[in-house]
Design a protein around this motif. Sequence first.
Motif: not given
Length: 283
Positions: A84-94, A97-100, A120-126
Amino acid sequence: MPGITENREKDGVPIIDKPAYRLFDRNGEEVRYGTMINHLATTAVVLFGELHIDPIVHWLQFEVVKDLFVDVRDRLIVGGEMFEADDQIIIDEYMADMIGHDALIAEATLWKNYETDYRPIVEFAHDHNIPFIATNVPRRYASLVARGGLDRLERLSDRAKQWIAPLPIPLDLKSPTYRDLLDIGRAHGMDAENFLAAQAIKDATMAHFILMNLSPGKLFVHLNGEYHSRRFGGICWYLKRSRPGLAISTITSVEATSLDFLDEYRDVADYTIVVPRSMTKTG
């Protein structure tokens, strides 16, 4: 590749081939995976319509992202309905590597099959510095529309409106998939138009955040339920309405007893993945 019900024999003993999937173009011609990848790499947006809990489809999504990265490298962007769009800041911080991982799953609104199907896709992007975009409308706003219609969105604060498509949101009432929604809403005793509008706000918002994050020369691979891009409606309709010349490719997923192409799959998407109905599920 033989269909799932086609038999062969070895030493007089029947052998049933069990392919995990078959891939077809919009006209029913079987195509190779590599041919599809070559085509997808030339477009601006790929809408990958999934069956939410099918492991073969999720595996193919992962493979498509990996293989397109080989072709386009830093031109690649990934995003999805499942965030969800309002979680973008959390994804960006992950991603930064600002959060685990523990903080990501504690703070973000994630689907229950995140670990098996999307992580798996999120980790590949990371790991490869690929932007990952949360595109879906916060579910509380979709629920608001389902209960009271699109007009209820006008009462939101400007801060809240940043997580949805710009208002007013048009409705494509001629879309075959949206006409189906009207019937579903009536069958369940709901206000059919509000039910349709709640779907439309998701499609419009996903299209909005795709375009907001799509700069010239980039390739945005978007993961969404197959319903959201079926027959080039939904997200695809909103993308084309905002940017008529945009190069979009769509993939849809279906499950069936036979892996042969059926007439009902024709012109549903640029590519159709057919998987066995008996395939195990992830959720």
